[in-house]
Design a protein around this motif. Structure first.
Motif, PDB file in Angstrom:
ATOM      1  N   CYS A   4     -75.590 -28.581 -71.487  1.00 14.65           N
ATOM      2  CA  CYS A   4     -75.667 -30.243 -70.230  1.00 14.65           C
ATOM      3  C   CYS A   4     -76.679 -30.945 -70.495  1.00 14.65           C
ATOM      4  CB  CYS A   4     -75.617 -29.758 -69.507  1.00 14.65           C
ATOM      5  SG  CYS A   4     -75.638 -30.999 -67.917  1.00 14.65           S
ATOM      6  N   ALA A   5     -76.934 -31.992 -71.411  1.00 14.37           N
ATOM      7  CA  ALA A   5     -78.044 -32.464 -72.101  1.00 14.37           C
ATOM      8  C   ALA A   5     -78.746 -33.120 -70.681  1.00 14.37           C
ATOM      9  CB  ALA A   5     -77.146 -34.243 -72.731  1.00 14.37           C
ATOM     10  N   THR A   6     -78.294 -33.749 -69.120  1.00 14.22           N
ATOM     11  CA  THR A   6     -78.262 -33.983 -68.222  1.00 14.22           C
ATOM     12  C   THR A   6     -79.025 -33.147 -67.534  1.00 14.22           C
ATOM     13  OG1 THR A   6     -76.540 -35.401 -68.483  1.00 14.22           O
ATOM     14  CG2 THR A   6     -78.265 -35.501 -66.194  1.00 14.22           C
ATOM     15  N   CYS A   7     -79.203 -31.696 -67.659  1.00 13.22           N
ATOM     16  CA  CYS A   7     -80.043 -30.890 -66.838  1.00 13.22           C
ATOM     17  C   CYS A   7     -81.110 -29.924 -68.312  1.00 13.22           C
ATOM     18  CB  CYS A   7     -78.632 -29.696 -67.182  1.00 13.22           C
ATOM     19  SG  CYS A   7     -76.944 -30.905 -66.323  1.00 13.22           S
ATOM     20  N   ASP A   8     -80.804 -30.115 -69.245  1.00  9.17           N
ATOM     21  CA  ASP A   8     -81.913 -29.351 -70.282  1.00  9.17           C
ATOM     22  C   ASP A   8     -82.337 -30.339 -70.833  1.00  9.17           C
ATOM     23  OD1 ASP A   8     -81.398 -26.745 -68.800  1.00  9.17           O
ATOM     24  OD2 ASP A   8     -79.276 -27.048 -70.667  1.00  9.17           O
ATOM     25  N   GLY A   9     -82.604 -30.989 -71.381  1.00 11.96           N
ATOM     26  CA  GLY A   9     -82.723 -32.509 -72.190  1.00 11.96           C
ATOM     27  C   GLY A   9     -83.913 -32.221 -71.964  1.00 11.96           C
ATOM     28  N   ALA A  10     -84.342 -32.659 -71.089  1.00 10.62           N
ATOM     29  CA  ALA A  10     -86.632 -32.555 -70.848  1.00 10.62           C
ATOM     30  C   ALA A  10     -87.211 -31.493 -71.488  1.00 10.62           C
ATOM     31  CB  ALA A  10     -86.916 -33.063 -69.199  1.00 10.62           C
ATOM     32  N   PHE A  11     -86.861 -30.734 -71.416  1.00  7.69           N
ATOM     33  CA  PHE A  11     -86.903 -29.454 -71.927  1.00  7.69           C
ATOM     34  C   PHE A  11     -87.081 -29.292 -73.223  1.00  7.69           C
ATOM     35  CE2 PHE A  11     -84.736 -27.437 -68.074  1.00  7.69           C
ATOM     36  CZ  PHE A  11     -86.055 -27.963 -67.593  1.00  7.69           C
ATOM     37  N   PHE A  12     -86.782 -30.351 -73.930  1.00  7.30           N
ATOM     38  CA  PHE A  12     -86.633 -29.897 -75.345  1.00  7.30           C
ATOM     39  C   PHE A  12     -87.158 -31.688 -75.604  1.00  7.30           C
ATOM     40  CE2 PHE A  12     -83.455 -27.686 -74.633  1.00  7.30           C
ATOM     41  CZ  PHE A  12     -83.197 -26.718 -75.736  1.00  7.30           C
TER      42      PHE A  12
END
Ligand code: NAP
Length: 308
Positions: A135-143
């Motif tokens: 889930c990019a929407t969920c976890d994208g900001a961690f990258f």
């Protein structure tokens, strides 16, 4: 055999929100939690986009609190899976878990969808949530400023790859063929983005790293040659499967097996309502699923009130 007023199948955000609303309306819903109580959010880490939670929250914690909230108002949970249904008589809906039969006046189907995984048979569980996610929407900001890969060639993969360029320094789109399945507009977004590099004719055949994901093995689908790609995160976007098998022949489904709905949550059976990802392949967010759960509970309540 006691006929339940309302049975809810599924305990993700859709099912539990339906349960909160129905319980507050004194319908005393019976919730079948299934094999994965809490649904897909149980596999996520921090959720930063759930409204009203500015400091973020962990997926499992959020789901546990939703369950608590449903129980507080009189919702009852069963750690069981519904394996068979018979909706041929809308005035008595029949559900089975093993040999046990559960009749009901109304049912809310909130069985969700499951992300497709690579099925490598090794490493997937180890890295799940530690660089390997769906889930990019969920976890994208961690990258932020990291290197990530997205597997898939459909609209989801292209959308997620484009979204991830907001954070990541480099995004590899890893696709098993030499052309994308995605719509032309979505393809253009990918081709025009300098941060995205497409790796054609490649499948991921191994996940590697110590504590978290550090690299993947790619295998060329044409030559069979293997290579290593260093990255910090790998996002699966090879589609989802709606959990709708048990409704075959009972509820109308689209060709892609998602359930058909009218007026947001109504099924083809007047006493059966549908909420969340089992009918939604477009938005798939906790907050949208919760919204559909709310609507389904209000419709079930209205249906029973009109009947009485
Ligand atoms: P999809 O269209 O089914 O695409 C799945 C992609 O994953 C395909 O490119 C497929 O490759 C690849 N794939 C499947 N299994 C694989 C495997 N085991 N290993 C490697 N690659 C694999 O799924 P989706 O992209 O999630 O889209 C689902 C639906 O939602 C579609 O109707 C889509 O149009 C829609 N959607 C729309 C939007 C939008 O309009 N904004 C956004 C997202 C999704 P092949 O191409 O080789 O089969």
């Amino acid at each position: 055999m006691k006929k339940e007023k309302l049975i809810i199948i599924g305990s993700g955000p859709a099912g539990l929100t339906a349960a909160i609303y129905a319980a507050r309306a004194e319908m005393s819903p019976l919730i079948f939690e299934g094999n994965e109580p809490g649904g897909q959010l149980m596999g996520t880490t921090e959720i930063e986009n759930f409204p009203g939670v500015p400091d973020g929250t962990m997926g499992p914690g959020l789901m546990n609190r939703m369950r608590e909230q449903a129980k507080k108002f009189g919702g009852r949970t069963e750690f069981k899976r519904i394996e068979k249904v018979d909706f041929s008589d809308p005035s008595t809906l029949k559900l089975w878990s093993g040999d046990e039969e559960f009749p009901a006046e109304t049912v809310i189907v909130a069985t969700g969808a499951s992300a497709r995984w690579l099925n490598l048979g090794k490493g997937e569980e180890k890295f799940w949530g530690k660089g390997y996610t769906a889930c990019a929407t969920c976890d994208g900001a961690f990258f932020r400023d990291k290197i990530v890969g997205v597997v898939g060639g459909g609209d989801s993969a292209c959308e997620e790859a484009s979204f991830l360029t907001r954070f990541a320094s480099k995004v590899y789109l890893i696709h098993r063929r030499d052309e994308l399945r995605a719509s032309k507009a979505m393809q253009k977004r990918v081709f025009d983005n300098d941060k995205i590099e497409i790796l054609w004719d490649k499948t991921v055949t191994d996940l590697r790293g110590e504590e978290k994901l550090e690299s993947v093995e790619l295998t060329d689908t044409q030559s069979g040659k293997a290579s290593e790609l260093k990255l910090d995160g790998l996002f699966m976007a090879i589609g989802h499967n709606p959990n709708t098998e048990i409704f075959e022949g009972q509820l109308d489904r689209h060709e892609n097996k998602y359930l058909k709905v009218e007026n947001f949550v109504k099924s083809n059976v007047p006493s059966v309502f549908i909420a969340g990802d089992c009918a939604d392949w477009r938005y798939r967010q906790a907050v949208t699923a919760a919204g559909f759960g709310c609507m389904a509970a209000l419709e079930a309540e209205r249906f029973l009130a009109e009947k009485e």
